[in-house]
Scaffold this active site. Structure first.
Site, PDB file in Angstrom:
ATOM      1  N   LYS A  78       0.852  -1.201   0.000  1.00 55.63           N
ATOM      2  CA  LYS A  78       0.000   0.000   0.000  1.00 55.63           C
ATOM      3  C   LYS A  78       0.882   1.242   0.000  1.00 55.63           C
ATOM      4  O   LYS A  78       1.897   1.299   0.713  1.00 55.63           O
ATOM      5  CB  LYS A  78      -0.897  -0.008   1.242  1.00 55.63           C
ATOM      6  CG  LYS A  78      -1.913   1.134   1.275  1.00 55.63           C
ATOM      7  CD  LYS A  78      -2.795   1.050   2.518  1.00 55.63           C
ATOM      8  CE  LYS A  78      -3.917   2.076   2.510  1.00 55.63           C
ATOM      9  NZ  LYS A  78      -4.810   1.973   3.662  1.00 55.63           N
ATOM     10  N   SER A 153      -9.823   1.963   2.355  1.00 55.37           N
ATOM     11  CA  SER A 153      -8.907   2.695   1.516  1.00 55.37           C
ATOM     12  C   SER A 153      -7.865   1.837   0.804  1.00 55.37           C
ATOM     13  O   SER A 153      -7.323   2.247  -0.216  1.00 55.37           O
ATOM     14  CB  SER A 153      -8.185   3.746   2.350  1.00 55.37           C
ATOM     15  OG  SER A 153      -7.387   3.131   3.345  1.00 55.37           O
ATOM     16  N   SER A 177     -10.173  -0.483   6.554  1.00 53.28           N
ATOM     17  CA  SER A 177      -9.534  -0.347   5.239  1.00 53.28           C
ATOM     18  C   SER A 177      -8.829  -1.578   4.713  1.00 53.28           C
ATOM     19  O   SER A 177      -8.380  -1.574   3.566  1.00 53.28           O
ATOM     20  CB  SER A 177      -8.551   0.816   5.238  1.00 53.28           C
ATOM     21  OG  SER A 177      -9.247   2.006   5.025  1.00 53.28           O
TER      22      SER A 177
HETATM   23  N1  GLN Z   1     -13.241   3.871   5.465  1.00 55.45           N
HETATM   24  C1  GLN Z   1     -12.843   4.335   6.768  1.00 55.45           C
HETATM   25  C2  GLN Z   1     -12.594   5.803   6.737  1.00 55.45           C
HETATM   26  O1  GLN Z   1     -12.860   6.394   5.755  1.00 55.45           O
HETATM   27  C3  GLN Z   1     -11.654   3.574   7.232  1.00 55.45           C
HETATM   28  C4  GLN Z   1     -10.387   4.043   6.666  1.00 55.45           C
HETATM   29  C5  GLN Z   1      -9.228   3.220   7.074  1.00 55.45           C
HETATM   30  O2  GLN Z   1      -9.396   2.180   7.717  1.00 55.45           O
HETATM   31  N2  GLN Z   1      -8.046   3.713   6.775  1.00 55.45           N
HETATM   32  O3  GLN Z   1     -12.136   6.377   7.673  1.00 55.45           O
END
Ligand code: GLN
Length: 483
Positions: A78, A153, A177
């Site tokens: 990532k 994400s 994410s």
């Molecule tokens: N989708 C969640 C957010 O927008 C989690 C993001 C993540 O785990 N980095 O915060």
């Protein structure tokens, strides 16, 4: 079938049997990336030369008796995790030209046992989002249906493993994410106990919630790699050791609690059928099933959306063009504040701005007690709920997401709708406990078979037991084919 269809376990078998060299393996992944990445946009950058060099060095140094399971394995990383000498954009224009000056601890650990980076994967800007639509470099497509999002994400990492562009990928999970994109792409996504894997060299989103984890095609593969990623690190004081299993659990000694709140209204009906049949498979193995409740679960999303932006607003201050980030745009300003503002305006996207503003507000003198301090108290209640639940059951089962992958654009105009994708994942981050999303078949929508994820949550530091229980289901259904 070429090697890009193999699980890590199969790769290990074939390289040990000398049927496959590490160079051949890496070349096949690079060829598949060449073929598919234009459409999918899973990778933001690919280090073909570095990967080929590492693979040929691995072929020379290979000693089948001593090699770790990760030896010679190319890994998709990532773009929030530093790989020495490689770009690290965090999906943001702010870091478009940033080159990592050192390896994150997780990369040091991987390289020590012979693995290497294949390239850096797409993500929502600074890991804020659930669809990769907030990447400054354009979204990733879901390999199962290119009109749908891969989740986020860490959508690039999930899509890379699902499409056979890498056998293993690293992601980070602050509120879901890893698990949510794994569910959307039909792969296994594992978020360990908070502190199991060092965060040193991970670009911070919300430090009390952030956790690095993995994407693989199978749970067996996670079991192979986890011991090499776990461990205390002098550079991250929150790391802790995860104890190995003293003995393998027997299905008859395990109780799985079905999260009552996870099977009510708001969960896609077709998905419920899949999840319940996975639970039935456990019951058939001799596992005891009972219903369990996390009474404060309904507050987890609101609490997350206070604590997370508070930490985001503080972590994001370093991107001012002097310490980190773009330093071009602001140079035309004649005062320092103007310089900062200009750089940030050019570098930071809408969703990240929204969270910086929210967090600045919840931490401000007038509102701190009403929001931040209160959210911390409710966070403790949620943690206690989990402790109580784990006095009664060994593992909690819940959906990973309330719906299958959605279409591009569907939730972009309504941030609250987008935030709802994380309703079942954020609580594990708030409590710091390990959780995994495993494939549980597909549901049909618009003529396409869309993946469904079953989430299993375990008690603090019982990561190995969680993985063991998760792998039982896999043995009954086998890994998903690559798409
Ligand atoms: N989708 C969640 C957010 O927008 C989690 C993001 C993540 O785990 N980095 O915060």
């Amino acid at each position: 079938m070429d090697s890009t269809s193999y699980t890590l376990a199969e790769i290990i078998k074939r390289t040990r049997a000398k049927e496959l060299s590490f160079t051949e393996l890496t070349d096949e992944y690079l060829a598949r990336i060449d073929k598919r990445n234009g459409e999918l946009h899973a990778f933001l950058s690919v280090d073909a030369e570095g990967a080929r060099n590492a693979a040929s060095a691995a072929d020379v140094a290979f000693n089948a008796e001593e090699a770790s399971p990760l030896f010679g394995v190319p890994v998709a990383v990532k773009d929030a995790i530093l790989v020495d000498g490689a770009p690290c954009t965090a999906g943001s224009k702010m870091l478009e030209h940033y080159i990592a000056p050192y390896d994150a601890t997780v990369m040091v650990n991987l390289k020590r046992v012979g693995a290497f980076s294949l390239g850096k994967t797409n993500m929502d800007e600074f890991a804020m989002g659930s669809s990769t639509e907030h990447s400054a470099f354009g979204p990733t497509k879901n390999p199962h249906d290119p009109t749908r999002v891969p989740g986020g994400s860490s959508g690039g990492s999930a899509a890379a493993v699902a499409a056979g562009l890498a056998p293993l990928a690293l992601g980070s999970d602050t509120g879901g994410s890893i698990r949510q994109p794994a569910a959307f792409c039909g792969v296994v996504g594992f978020k360990p106990t908070y502190g199991a894997i060092s965060r040193f060299g991970l670009i911070a989103m919300a430090s009390s919630l952030d956790q690095i984890g993995t994407f693989t095609r199978t749970v067996e593969d996670v079991k192979l790699v986890a011991p090499y990623l776990f461990g205390r690190d002098d550079n991250d004081a929150t790391t802790q050791d995860i104890p190995e299993l003293a003995e393998l659990p027997d299905p008859k000694s395990i109780t799985i609690g079905i999260l009552k709140e996870g099977f009510g209204e708001g969960v896609h009906e077709g998905m419920k059928t899949n999840l319940l049949s996975a639970i039935a498979a456990y019951e058939k193995m001799g596992v005891t099933i009972k219903e369990i409740s996390i009474p404060h679960l309904k507050y987890s999303l609101p609490v997350y959306y206070i604590i997370m932006p508070s930490e985001v607003s503080s972590n994001m201050t370093r991107y001012d063009g002097i310490r980190y980030g773009l330093d071009g745009p602001g140079q035309q300003e004649d005062n320092l504040l103007g310089y900062y503002l200009h750089n940030r305006r050019e570098g930071i996207g809408e969703e990240v701005r929204r969270r910086i503003m929210l967090g600045t507000y919840t931490l401000s003198a007038g509102y701190y007690d009403a929001y931040y301090a209160r959210a911390q108290k409710v966070r403790t209640l949620i943690k206690q709920d989990f402790e109580n639940a784990f006095n009664e059951v060994d593992i909690i089962a819940a959906p990973t997401t309330p719906t299958p992958p959605f279409k591009f654009g569907e939730k972009m105009d309504d941030p609250l709708e987008m935030y709802l994708s994380d309703v079942y994942t954020v609580s594990a981050n708030l409590a710091g406990v390990p959780a995994i999303s495993i494939p549980a078949g597909t549901v049909e929508e618009g003529g396409m078979a869309l993946p469904v994820g079953l989430q299993l949550i375990g008690p603090h530091k019982q990561d190995y037991r969680l993985l063991e229980v998760a792998s039982w289901l896999e043995r009954t259904q086998g890994p998903n084919p690559k798409s």
